[in-house]
Structure formats: C-alpha cells, structure tokens
Design a protein around this motif. Structure first.
Motif, mmCIF file in Angstrom:
data_model
loop_
_atom_site.group_PDB
_atom_site.id
_atom_site.type_symbol
_atom_site.label_atom_id
_atom_site.label_comp_id
_atom_site.label_asym_id
_atom_site.label_seq_id
_atom_site.Cartn_x
_atom_site.Cartn_y
_atom_site.Cartn_z
ATOM 1 N N TYR A 1 -61.342 -91.290 33.796
ATOM 2 C CA TYR A 1 -61.244 -90.637 35.095
ATOM 3 C C TYR A 1 -60.358 -89.411 34.960
ATOM 4 O O TYR A 1 -59.503 -89.345 34.094
ATOM 5 C CB TYR A 1 -60.690 -91.585 36.158
ATOM 6 N N ALA A 2 -60.579 -88.431 35.826
ATOM 7 C CA ALA A 2 -59.821 -87.183 35.779
ATOM 8 C C ALA A 2 -59.470 -86.774 37.206
ATOM 9 O O ALA A 2 -60.221 -86.029 37.849
ATOM 10 C CB ALA A 2 -60.639 -86.096 35.083
ATOM 11 N N PRO A 3 -58.358 -87.245 37.724
ATOM 12 C CA PRO A 3 -57.977 -86.917 39.104
ATOM 13 C C PRO A 3 -57.675 -85.431 39.252
ATOM 14 O O PRO A 3 -57.237 -84.772 38.308
ATOM 15 C CB PRO A 3 -56.713 -87.754 39.329
ATOM 16 N N VAL A 4 -57.932 -84.906 40.442
ATOM 17 C CA VAL A 4 -57.655 -83.492 40.720
ATOM 18 C C VAL A 4 -56.950 -83.378 42.062
ATOM 19 O O VAL A 4 -57.152 -84.200 42.945
ATOM 20 C CB VAL A 4 -58.947 -82.649 40.731
ATOM 21 N N PRO A 5 -56.128 -82.337 42.233
ATOM 22 C CA PRO A 5 -55.468 -82.128 43.516
ATOM 23 C C PRO A 5 -56.466 -81.648 44.575
ATOM 24 O O PRO A 5 -57.578 -81.214 44.263
ATOM 25 C CB PRO A 5 -54.439 -81.026 43.204
ATOM 26 N N GLY A 6 -56.027 -81.702 45.821
ATOM 27 C CA GLY A 6 -56.861 -81.207 46.901
ATOM 28 C C GLY A 6 -56.906 -79.689 46.930
ATOM 29 O O GLY A 6 -56.059 -78.994 46.357
ATOM 30 N N ASP B 1 -53.749 -77.836 48.196
ATOM 31 C CA ASP B 1 -52.660 -77.795 47.221
ATOM 32 C C ASP B 1 -52.934 -76.762 46.133
ATOM 33 O O ASP B 1 -52.027 -76.046 45.688
ATOM 34 C CB ASP B 1 -52.450 -79.171 46.598
ATOM 35 N N LEU B 2 -54.179 -76.673 45.707
ATOM 36 C CA LEU B 2 -54.535 -75.673 44.706
ATOM 37 C C LEU B 2 -54.334 -74.260 45.254
ATOM 38 O O LEU B 2 -53.853 -73.366 44.540
ATOM 39 C CB LEU B 2 -55.985 -75.858 44.268
ATOM 40 N N ALA B 3 -54.666 -74.056 46.508
ATOM 41 C CA ALA B 3 -54.476 -72.737 47.118
ATOM 42 C C ALA B 3 -53.001 -72.374 47.205
ATOM 43 O O ALA B 3 -52.624 -71.214 46.962
ATOM 44 C CB ALA B 3 -55.111 -72.716 48.509
ATOM 45 N N ARG B 4 -52.156 -73.347 47.530
ATOM 46 C CA ARG B 4 -50.711 -73.097 47.572
ATOM 47 C C ARG B 4 -50.185 -72.733 46.188
ATOM 48 O O ARG B 4 -49.364 -71.822 46.030
ATOM 49 C CB ARG B 4 -49.975 -74.326 48.102
ATOM 50 N N ALA B 5 -50.662 -73.444 45.165
ATOM 51 C CA ALA B 5 -50.230 -73.152 43.794
ATOM 52 C C ALA B 5 -50.668 -71.751 43.386
ATOM 53 O O ALA B 5 -49.903 -70.994 42.769
ATOM 54 C CB ALA B 5 -50.801 -74.190 42.835
ATOM 55 N N MET C 1 -55.429 -71.287 27.801
ATOM 56 C CA MET C 1 -55.595 -69.939 27.288
ATOM 57 C C MET C 1 -56.153 -69.012 28.375
ATOM 58 O O MET C 1 -55.703 -67.870 28.537
ATOM 59 C CB MET C 1 -56.510 -69.957 26.066
ATOM 60 N N ALA C 2 -57.120 -69.509 29.128
ATOM 61 C CA ALA C 2 -57.728 -68.688 30.169
ATOM 62 C C ALA C 2 -56.720 -68.351 31.268
ATOM 63 O O ALA C 2 -56.667 -67.213 31.753
ATOM 64 C CB ALA C 2 -58.945 -69.403 30.752
ATOM 65 N N VAL C 3 -55.910 -69.334 31.675
ATOM 66 C CA VAL C 3 -54.903 -69.097 32.713
ATOM 67 C C VAL C 3 -53.837 -68.131 32.203
ATOM 68 O O VAL C 3 -53.396 -67.229 32.932
ATOM 69 C CB VAL C 3 -54.278 -70.428 33.167
ATOM 70 N N ARG D 1 -60.228 -75.774 38.252
ATOM 71 C CA ARG D 1 -60.338 -75.473 39.686
ATOM 72 C C ARG D 1 -59.354 -74.393 40.125
ATOM 73 O O ARG D 1 -59.601 -73.660 41.086
ATOM 74 C CB ARG D 1 -60.120 -76.756 40.491
ATOM 75 N N LEU D 2 -58.234 -74.299 39.423
ATOM 76 C CA LEU D 2 -57.223 -73.315 39.792
ATOM 77 C C LEU D 2 -57.593 -71.901 39.336
ATOM 78 O O LEU D 2 -57.294 -70.908 40.019
ATOM 79 C CB LEU D 2 -55.880 -73.726 39.181
#
Length: 607
Positions: A189-194, A197-201, A227-229, A327-328
């Motif tokens: 499994y690979a949980p992700v933030p909502g 929260d991603l927009a705030r980050a 690397m991409a980030v 996603r970020l």
C-alpha cells in the motif's frame, strides 16, 4: 499424521516466504531444531557465532533485501544476547521478527535454570507485538501478527515459545468462542496526503528562493521523483546517513551526508536556505538543520508517528514518498533564480576537491581517508556496503560516492559498534550474486567481527559471487572516542581505555581459509583493493592506519581544531609522539587553499 507446534511454526514461516533464520542453537529451542531436521532445513538455519550477531545478520538481511529478517535464540542468555541487534532494528525502523525459547510452562515462576521474564525483557524492543504461545491454538495467529506487524510498522516483534509447547501436537484454532483464526499475507500500500495538504505544502515550497532538501531511507524508492522535485525547485539535496544510497552522489547538487559525519556543503546548505523539505528522514541532530525561524519547512513521512519531529514544520504530509512527490510535483513552480543552485554545485565540487586533498595528506603509516578514497572509483556497480560505527563511518560518509544500484547502510540511530561484518553477511544471503564490503575499525573487529569470519568461512562457497571484503582500519586506537575526548573535553588520549592491541587480522583470515592482505604502505593500498575485488573468496584487508588523522566535523572552526591539537600536545605518553608530530601541519594541509583563521566570516574551515 499429526505435526507438532514446532513443525507448524516453520511451516508458517515458509508460507510467509521466509527463506533464512539467523540463529544460534540451545536447548530452549530443541523442539524447533528437531523440526528443522524434519523440514530438511527449510527455512534455512544460518548459524552465527553469537546471538547478537544473528540479530545483526537479520537486520542486515532486512535492510538490504526489503524483506522481514528473522532470528531465533534459546531461552535466558540466548534471548538476552539478541537485544542489541534488535534495538538496532527498532531504532532504524527495520522489520525483524525474533523467535525465542522459554522454559517449560510448569517451571515458570519457580526460579528455574535460564528462566528470565521474557515478556518484560522484550516489552520495549518489541513493543509493537510480543506474545508468549501457551497453547497450540494460538497459532497461526501469533506468527501471522508478528510478521504482519513487523512489515506494516517496520519494527521488531517477538514470539516466545516455551520448550514444552514446541513439543505439543498442533491443533488449529476452531470456529468457536475465544478462538482466533488467522490468514496469510498483506498487500502493498502507498498512502498519500489529501489534496488540501498537498496544496499547502506547494505554497510553502513555491515561496522559497533557497530551497534545501534532506532525504533519508524513506526516500529510497523515490529516486526519480526526488530528482524531479530538486530540479523544479532549484534545490540542493543533503542525505541522512541511512539515506546515503537513496540518491546518486555524483549528481552535482547532491551535497552528501549531513551531521557530525557530514560534509561542509551540506552544513552550508542548511545554514543558508530559506525553505526546507524533509523526505523520509527523522535525522535527529537539530543543530545541523536551519535555525528556528530561518526556514519554512515541509516534511513527508509514511509513518504518522514520525512527522513533526526535529523542526517546526509548517506542513506535515503523511504518505509514501514516491506517491506523495508524484502528486506534489505538478503543483510546484519552475523557473526560479539559478544563483542558489549554482552556488550549491560550486560548493559541492569544491568539497570533492578537498576530499581528494585530504586523502593525499601524508600520514604514518597510511592515511585512513586515502584507504576509503582509493576504494571510491573501484566500487563495483552493484556493490553492497556496510560501515561500522566509529571513525570508519566518517570516511564512509565523506569519501564514498554511491550511485546507481549500489547499496549501503550502517547502524544509524543506535550507532552501536560491531554490525559491519554481520550486516554484509546478512546482505550476502539476500544477494549472493553481489559483492559486499564492510569498513570496520579495529575496535569493532576485535569486538565481534573476527568471530564472524568463521561464519563467512562456513558459508561463502554457497554464494554465486564469493567476494566479501572486510577492510579493517587498524590504528590500535578506539579512534572516534579518542577524538571526541579531545574535541569535547579537551582531554588527551586516555591510553588504558583507548589503546588497542595490534593483531594480525589478515593472518587470522588465512587460518579460516579466506584470503588476507596486510597493508603497511600507501603505495600498496590500491593494489590491495584490486586484489580483493578480483579474489575467488572472501578477503580481509588489514590497513595499518594513522590514528592522528582527525574526523573533523563539518562545522568545526580552526579554533576548535587547534583546541583538539592542544590536547594532543599535552602528551599521550611515548606513543603520543607519533600523533603530536606535525599535527597542526596536517590539519592545515586539509584546508582548501591553505585557508587560516579569519579568512571568512565565522572563522570556519572548509574541512
């Protein structure tokens, strides 16, 4: 035909895909040993020389394979011996299951031989799951929960099996009241933030002009995304030691390790940034992070218990590093000022020049930095590396550039002595087709590495690639502690505690049927590495190194370095003459361009 509880335990481990159990025998697990005989040694019983080494081998296997490591020990002293290795796993978040024997149920509470309260003993180290099996019907549930919990929480779990229970006929749990049936397996499994929260980050990261990224072992599966980030944000990337193999060291913006064993560019990255992104790391030394209030910060970690630690993060994202960064990334702005990235790349390139210069400094007889620096360009592309705790970890952190499929690790949080050799042993059972190298000090080698050479001798012929190299930095000194005494306490070396006897490690290896080379001159170093890497069997390289080469922290000022020098100059007995001679000249040679105190703000060197 009925089977015994011990048979079912091994059967259930096989059902979970367990291939190896690292162990040492004892009568508290005689029932299991008999079951191993009936099971034709499946899963494979790997005999260490000591239960602590069995635990370390399970940790090394788990760290490098990504699977659950399993170790087993007898009751009483055997179980006690496991503890240090199990704490190493707990603190580095490595999935390990311990199976331990116990005295018969009828003797419990009777102060019987080897009776130890194992539930109390393992209460902390196996706090996520520890259970004693008292009736057969508790299985398979106990085994399943131990395996599943270790995997899900990346932690240590323990199963305690009284000796008489091991010999009982196995009866499964029924469809009845107070019975607990169980099932195998756990999906990935690979949980992700909502999204919010991603927009705030993204808002925090987009506002930054000087972005720093810190990655740990949790970022290992997100190499391309990191690397991409980094490219999108124009960021530099520092690495916690457990994440040294998470990103290639030859990328121009990767500043290397961080902390007491870290690099100067990583230190400056953190002291000068205005924004911090931490991915998959719980790096503990806050003094190496930006000053509070200096940087806005975002953290990404898969474990909700580990977010919000170490620094006042504005946004704590709970999620898998790869999926979260995927996603970020579309939310991050590009096209920012390039001067920050250019400075990072310039500082990093300069650092590697400093490392080359430090490795070239004359020493008596061999500079330990040269030993490791010479290995860097010889590393096989699929090598597995382990460094022991001590000054060897400094040189591993600073001189080896891991890239591609190379793997490396050490005891990151417990920082215990002695796991270097058993780590690579565990790695060889995970990857018998890959070469493995352990960098160890002579203190760690004497503590327990030498005995595990016997284990190497027992099993190496089974490996597709027989190369396992143990490089001993033999300076007859517990070097890291010696320098800590000088730097932190201004105290000279205390010989009764720090001086170690010399020992012919290479000759010991030869007695065990392995290859061994003693190296006493700088001109012999590279050839020794090449011979070991071409050998048809495991090899011990006994490098006689200079204890006077200091593992200087990246933030040390010349004043601090000279204070350490002054403690040496007080005199460390006759043997200290070797250390005193030319000490300050050595340190000065290590500074780029002969830089002296006061040449730049803060009076800090570039070492």
């Amino acid at each position: 035909m009925s089977i015994k509880v011990s048979d079912h335990v091994l059967e259930r481990l096989r059902d979970w895909g367990v291939e190896y159990v690292f162990s040492y025998p004892g009568d508290g697990i005689n029932g299991l040993l008999a079951a191993w005989g009936r099971a034709e040694d499946n899963p494979r019983f790997i005999q260490a020389r000591h239960e602590e080494m069995a635990a370390f081998e399970a940790v090394g296997y788990a760290k490098f394979s990504g699977k659950v490591g399993v170790c087993a020990a007898t009751s009483g002293p055997g179980a006690i011996h496991l503890l240090n290795g199990l704490y190493d796993a707990k603190l580095d978040h490595v999935p390990v299951v311990a199976i331990v024997g116990q005295t018969n149920r009828s003797a419990m509470g009777g102060s019987y031989q080897q009776e130890v309260d194992l539930m109390a003993l393992f209460k902390d180290v196996a706090s996520d799951f520890c259970e004693t099996v008292t009736v057969p019907e508790q299985l398979p549930n106990v085994i399943d929960r131990a395996m599943r919990t270790a995997m899900a929480r990346r932690s240590v779990t323990a199963v305690i099996l009284p000796a008489d229970v091991q010999e009982l006929d196995y009866t499964p749990p029924e469809h009845a009241f107070k019975m607990v049936p169980s099932s195998l397996g756990m999906s990935t499994y690979a949980p992700v933030p909502g999204d919010a929260d991603l927009a705030r980050a993204a808002e925090v990261l987009n506002a930054g002009e000087k972005v720093a990224i810190l990655v740990g072992q949790g970022a290992r599966g997100a190499r391309q995304e990191v690397m991409a980030v980094a490219e999108r944000l124009g960021a530099g990337v520092a690495k916690a030691l457990l994440g040294k193999d998470a990103l290639d060291d030859d990328l121009p913006y990767v500043t290397g390790s961080i902390g007491l064993l870290g690099t100067r560019p990583s230190y400056e990255l953190m002291t000068e940034c205005d924004t911090l992104l931490v991915i998959g790391s719980s790096f503990p030394y806050t003094q190496f992070l930006p000053e509070f209030g200096q940087a806005r910060a975002v953290q990404i970690d898969i474990d909700p218990h580990m977010v919000g630690l170490r620094y006042p993060f504005e946004v704590n994202l709970v999620g898998d590093a790869r999926e979260t960064l995927t996603r970020l990334l579309p939310l991050l702005d590009a096209g920012r000022n390039k001067s920050w990235r250019k400075k990072i790349e310039k500082d990093t390139a300069r650092w590697w020049e400093v490392m080359q210069r430090r490795a070239a400094v004359d020493a008596d007889p061999i500079n330990p930095e040269y030993v490791v620096h010479a290995l860097d360009e010889l590393l096989p592309e699929n090598v597995v590396l382990a460094a022991d705790s001590g000054s060897a970890a400094n040189w591993y952190a600073r001189h080896l550039r891991l890239r591609g499929a190379m793997r490396g690790s050490l005891s990151g949080t417990l920082a215990t002595m002695g796991p270097g050799v058993p780590y690579v042993l565990g790695a060889k059972f995970a990857y018998g087709d890959r070469p493995a190298i352990a960098l160890v000090g002579d203190g760690a080698m004497q503590m327990n590495g030498m005995a595990e050479l016997i284990t190497v001798a027992k099993y190496w012929r089974e490996w597709e690639d027989p190369r396992l190299i143990v490089a001993v930095l033999n300076n007859q000194d517990l070097n890291q502690v010696t320098w800590e005494m000088r730097a932190m306490s201004g105290a000279p070396q205390f010989l009764p505690s720090q001086s170690l006897p010399d020992f012919p490690y290479a000759d010991f290896a030869k007695l065990a049927g392995l290859h061994g080379i003693r190296v006493e001159k700088p001109g012999e170093v590279r050839a020794a590495w090449e011979t070991a890497l071409a050998a048809d069997r495991p090899c011990v390289l006994d490098f006689v190194t200079d204890p006077a080469v200091p593992p200087i922290p990246p933030h040390a000022s010349l004043d601090q370095i000279e204070a350490a020098a002054a403690s040496v100059l007080k005199g460390d007995s006759d043997r200290g003459a070797m250390i005193r001679q030319g000490f300050k000249a050595k340190v000065q040679e290590m500074l780029p361009g002969g830089r002296k105190r006061g040449d730049r703000p803060g009076a800090q060197s570039d070492t």
